[in-house]
Write an enzyme that holds these catalytic residues in place. Structure first.
Site, PDB file in Angstrom:
ATOM      1  N   LYS A 116       0.813  -1.216   0.000  1.00  0.00           N
ATOM      2  CA  LYS A 116       0.000   0.000   0.000  1.00  0.00           C
ATOM      3  C   LYS A 116       0.847   1.266   0.000  1.00  0.00           C
ATOM      4  CE  LYS A 116      -3.092   0.312   3.149  1.00  0.00           C
ATOM      5  NZ  LYS A 116      -4.194   1.208   2.755  1.00  0.00           N
ATOM      6  N   ARG A 519      -5.989  -2.435 -12.359  1.00  0.00           N
ATOM      7  CA  ARG A 519      -7.134  -2.670 -11.466  1.00  0.00           C
ATOM      8  C   ARG A 519      -7.638  -1.378 -10.861  1.00  0.00           C
ATOM      9  NH1 ARG A 519      -8.239  -7.784  -9.698  1.00  0.00           N
ATOM     10  NH2 ARG A 519      -7.212  -9.293 -11.048  1.00  0.00           N
ATOM     11  N   TRP A 565     -13.356   1.387   2.803  1.00  0.00           N
ATOM     12  CA  TRP A 565     -13.440   1.183   1.363  1.00  0.00           C
ATOM     13  C   TRP A 565     -14.499   2.057   0.703  1.00  0.00           C
ATOM     14  CZ3 TRP A 565     -12.576  -4.892   1.290  1.00  0.00           C
ATOM     15  CH2 TRP A 565     -11.207  -5.128   1.462  1.00  0.00           C
ATOM     16  N   HIS A 645     -13.202 -12.184   9.997  1.00  0.00           N
ATOM     17  CA  HIS A 645     -12.170 -12.621   9.062  1.00  0.00           C
ATOM     18  C   HIS A 645     -11.325 -11.426   8.642  1.00  0.00           C
ATOM     19  CE1 HIS A 645     -10.101 -14.014   5.541  1.00  0.00           C
ATOM     20  NE2 HIS A 645     -10.700 -13.090   4.819  1.00  0.00           N
ATOM     21  N   HIS A 698      -5.003 -17.053  -3.561  1.00  0.00           N
ATOM     22  CA  HIS A 698      -4.483 -16.165  -4.599  1.00  0.00           C
ATOM     23  C   HIS A 698      -3.722 -16.936  -5.664  1.00  0.00           C
ATOM     24  CE1 HIS A 698      -4.927 -13.575  -1.007  1.00  0.00           C
ATOM     25  NE2 HIS A 698      -5.534 -12.838  -1.897  1.00  0.00           N
ATOM     26  N   CYS A 730      -8.910 -16.960   2.359  1.00  0.00           N
ATOM     27  CA  CYS A 730      -9.862 -15.888   2.042  1.00  0.00           C
ATOM     28  C   CYS A 730     -10.998 -16.499   1.222  1.00  0.00           C
ATOM     29  CB  CYS A 730      -9.138 -14.774   1.279  1.00  0.00           C
ATOM     30  SG  CYS A 730     -10.082 -13.242   1.145  1.00  0.00           S
TER      31      CYS A 730
HETATM   32  N1  GLN Z   1     -16.622 -13.069   2.889  1.00  0.00           N
HETATM   33  C1  GLN Z   1     -15.808 -12.479   1.871  1.00  0.00           C
HETATM   34  C2  GLN Z   1     -15.525 -13.507   0.802  1.00  0.00           C
HETATM   35  O1  GLN Z   1     -15.466 -14.669   1.125  1.00  0.00           O
HETATM   36  C3  GLN Z   1     -14.515 -11.994   2.428  1.00  0.00           C
HETATM   37  C4  GLN Z   1     -13.676 -11.323   1.391  1.00  0.00           C
HETATM   38  C5  GLN Z   1     -12.422 -10.680   1.935  1.00  0.00           C
HETATM   39  O2  GLN Z   1     -11.996 -10.931   3.027  1.00  0.00           O
HETATM   40  N2  GLN Z   1     -11.796  -9.835   1.174  1.00  0.00           N
HETATM   41  O3  GLN Z   1     -15.342 -13.174  -0.361  1.00  0.00           O
HETATM   42 ZN    ZN Z   2     -10.111 -12.199   3.068  1.00  0.00          ZN
END
Ligand code: GLN
Ligand code: ZN
Length: 757
Positions: A116, A519, A565, A645, A698, A730
């Site tokens: 960032k 992006r 965001w 999360h 990723h 994720c």
């Molecule tokens: N719940 C969201 C997903 O599963 C979480 C996305 C994130 O942490 N950027 O896409």
């Molecule tokens: Zn995530």
């Protein structure tokens, strides 16, 4: 006339022309010539918009990233980019994006690390250093663009990243001290400045934004050394700072031997008078008086009220500009023809901000009468926003004023409620789950798009989404996961989805802002007090729960992430906005609980990135951010299990705040770090459950069972096994079902193996 200038203009194009050209080029559908033509066209058009300014920036345009450009200019592309005589653009994109072995006859190249840019949502490519790093000048890009700018008829001011900030932004790949490279770096800067002068530049904008951060003595010393060294250069240097206040670096910034200083006067208004006192009489002071990080109209009258006395004092030594590069705002509000006209009248994008700058300059130089009509219309817009009943909702204000600490407190301690939850949920050891989203297939995106365009009736749309949910639940049951999710097929984006259903938000159509490379993000605009007219997610999640006997986890985005965001209002502290969001999402949490959803996840993906630039400001931010999360999540009964999360892994310095959130379960990104990141949790004796990610979403690689077992064993060395969950890093929305199924199968198999061990 007061000198006006700009620090940088958005380069992506008002219709994201650069994005599409880049992606076409990468796919091999567009030639390099075509790409370069698009780029040159964008530059020319950007300069045409900036023609009224006294000085317009050159070198702010980039095909990918301005820091990577600087690395190329300094001859510091990593060696793996190729040989010096390889095709230049290829070398550049190899570091920007990496290259997989399949695209190429020999071997893959890994991309430069991305991180960032200060406290923005822009990401730059981190310069790499080692003991062998030597710099050498490649001035082609800057000199060519200087000539182009002149052809458009602007008075060009090259903009470059300063030597000390450049070193600060980079990473040493061995243990080389970055500052030890300064000696080798400075002659290259001197050579560059000389060349720019030879090519007609009078002023050069040299960015040292690290002056708004906490600097050790060695970095302050390096700044002194660098600018004393560059003092002999034939151009005038405008030492440029932004994104914050100078504070303890104020005197240093004023005293460095340059011709002028740029100060972010939207963040550092309070420092203006000290700077005017300190700044030697021969120096120019450029004040960033227009917020380059937000989309609101500037209150021109208020700005003039404080600026006029400064102008009286400094006269032609005063320059004015936006606070920072306009890279962080969209290009042109005039494209927003479908936006609510009242709200649109409160906004200014990049082009409008430059018009404001021009008005301020005229008012200062020729008096306010010269622009009376424009000032009046600005004042009307400011007033209309201030007094609008759409901005202020008395009920929301009342609810925020009535917040008590109890609102953010669970009924019982984690120990007590986890026992209740365990007996309720009957989960095995090492429970398996996912982070929420499942693959967003082309079909799903088509369905949402058609519904949006009105081509799909609501009943038909709902049936299609229900079908996606059914499919997703069936797959999860077959895989044998323990805690299921509905899959998020109805969501375009984890913030926009909620913004669209909350009062107090508007959306732009073309308000794109570059995030990295090609992006872009289109942050929703939070303009007013936030309320939730009706439930936002309950219908989908209840439906999903009705399909299975397994516990189903409801999925929400937390207030801090929604705040970080969005473009948010500048007429109240971020904290107040965040608390309003917290109360709105809290209602959704309670409705989900009421609907029989026993597990609720509240994502705070962006909590960490909201941290202020200076560590001394962190605590204040964390205090209100955590309070907002607790208000959102902690109104539930003991038997309801709250998950959160976060998709990053550096917790060392914020672990205490994370623990204060008191979520029953936290899932985090860890798979790439070999679980070492759990040390922070271990050291702190983090008390609640943790799901360290074991599948790097990723990457297209599918992890095997053995790999997952081994990762979890490492996790269990740090966290007691009875508090561990197994999940990916994720959400899975960017992956395909073909990748997801075997990966999750491996995860479930690993859990079984671990339970038997
Ligand atoms: N719940 C969201 C997903 O599963 C979480 C996305 C994130 O942490 N950027 O896409
Ligand atoms: Zn995530």
């Amino acid at each position: 006339m007061v000198t006006t200038h700009n620090l940088g203009f958005p380069r992506i194009g008002q219709r994201r022309e650069l994005k599409f050209a880049l992606e076409g080029y990468w796919k091999g559908e567009l030639s390099e010539d075509n790409l370069q033509q698009t780029a040159a066209g964008l530059r020319a058009s950007n300069w045409r918009h900036q023609r009224p300014l006294t000085l317009a920036p050159v070198g702010d345009f980039s095909l990918y990233d301005q820091v990577l450009d600087m690395s190329a200019t300094l001859g510091n592309l990593p060696k793996r980019s190729g040989k010096a005589d390889d095709h230049e653009l290829d070398r550049y994109f190899r570091i920007a994006r990496g290259r997989s072995p399949a695209d190429n006859d020999c071997c893959g190249v890994h991309a430069g690390e991305m991180t960032k840019w200060f406290d923005t949502n822009y990401h730059y490519i981190v310069p790499e250093f080692d003991a062998d790093t030597r710099f050498s000048l490649n001035s082609t890009r800057l000199l060519e663009q200087l000539a182009e700018a002149r052809a458009v008829g602007v008075n060009a001011k090259p903009a470059i990243i300063g030597p000390v900030t450049y070193l600060w932004l980079g990473k040493s790949k061995d243990d080389t001290d970055r500052l030890s490279l300064l000696d080798d770096l400075l002659p290259v800067y001197a050579e560059l400045l000389q060349l720019l002068a030879d090519n007609g530049a009078e002023w050069v904008q040299i960015d040292e934004p690290i002056l708004v951060t906490e600097l050790g003595g060695d970095w302050r010393h390096a700044l002194n050394l660098a600018y004393h060294n560059l003092k002999a250069s034939p151009v005038k240097l405008l030492l440029t700072t932004y994104f914050g206040q100078l504070r303890e670096n104020l005197q240093l910034a004023c005293e460095l031997p340059v011709a002028g200083l740029h100060l972010d006067a939207t963040n550092a208004r309070d420092e203006v008078s000290r700077v005017t006192d300190w700044l030697p009489g021969h120096k120019v002071l450029s004040l960033g008086v227009i917020d380059g990080r937000n989309i609101w109209k500037t209150d021109l009258q208020t700005t003039l009220d404080w600026l006029e006395p400064v102008y009286q004092k400094l006269q032609e030594r005063l320059w004015i500009a936006p606070s920072c590069s306009l890279l962080h705002v969209p290009v042109d509000l005039n494209n927003e023809t479908t936006m609510d006209p009242e709200i649109r009248s409160w906004l200014a994008f990049a082009r409008q901000k430059l018009e404001e700058l021009q008005l301020l300059a005229t008012a200062l130089t020729d008096g306010q009468n010269a622009v009376a009509r424009e000032l009046k219309s600005n004042a009307d817009a400011i007033l209309s926003r201030r007094n609008s009943t759409r901005v202020t909702d008395p009920q929301v204000r009342k609810a925020v004023a009535a917040i008590t600490p109890e609102l953010g407190r669970r009924k019982s301690s984690y120990k007590h409620r986890s026992a209740i939850q365990a007996s309720h949920l009957q989960l095995p050891r090492y429970p398996t789950t996912t982070i929420g989203s499942f693959p967003q297939t082309k079909d799903i995106r088509q369905t949402r798009l058609k519904f949006r365009k009105g081509e799909l009736a609501p009943e038909e749309y709902h049936e299609r989404i229900r079908a996606e949910i059914r499919h997703c639940v069936e797959e999860q049951e077959q895989l044998g996961l323990d805690v299921l999710v509905h899959g998020e097929a109805e969501r375009n984006d984890m913030v926009e989805y909620f913004g669209e259903q909350l009062e107090g938000y508007v959306f732009s159509r073309f308000g794109w802002v570059q995030s990295y490379g090609s992006r872009c993000v289109k942050p929703p605009i939070l303009f007013g007090d936030i309320s939730r007219p009706k439930a936002m997610t309950v219908e989908w999640i209840r439906y999903a729960q009705s399909l299975t006997d397994k516990p189903l986890k409801g999925m929400l985005t937390g207030p801090v992430t929604i705040l970080n965001w969005s473009f948010v209002r500048d007429d109240q502290p971020r904290k107040d906005t965040c608390l309003q969001l917290a109360l709105a999402i809290r209602k959704e949490v309670l409705d989900l609980e009421q609907a029989g959803v026993n597990i609720i996840q509240i994502d705070e993906a962006a909590l960490r990135e909201g941290l202020p630039l200076r560590q001394s400001d962190w605590q204040t931010y964390l205090d209100w951010a955590i309070e907002a999360f607790r208000i959102t999540s902690n109104g539930v009964k003991d038997d309801t299990q709250i998950h959160t999360h976060m998709c990053y892994s550096e917790f060392n310095d914020i672990i205490e705040a994370i623990a204060r959130m008191d979520a029953d379960v936290i899932t985090i990104e860890t798979s790439r770090s070999d679980m070492e990141l759990l040390d922070a949790f271990k050291g702190f004796q983090y008390p609640n459950d943790i799901g360290p990610g074991v599948y790097d979403i990723h990457s297209p690689n599918v992890p095997g069972t053995e790999q997952i077992v081994s990762l979890m064993n490492k996790a269990a060395e740090r966290i007691p096994a009875e508090r561990l969950w197994i999940n990916p890093d994720c959400g899975l929305k960017t992956r395909s079902w073909e990748e997801v199924i075997p990966a999750l199968r491996g995860m479930v198999a690993a859990a079984r193996e671990l339970r038997e061990a």
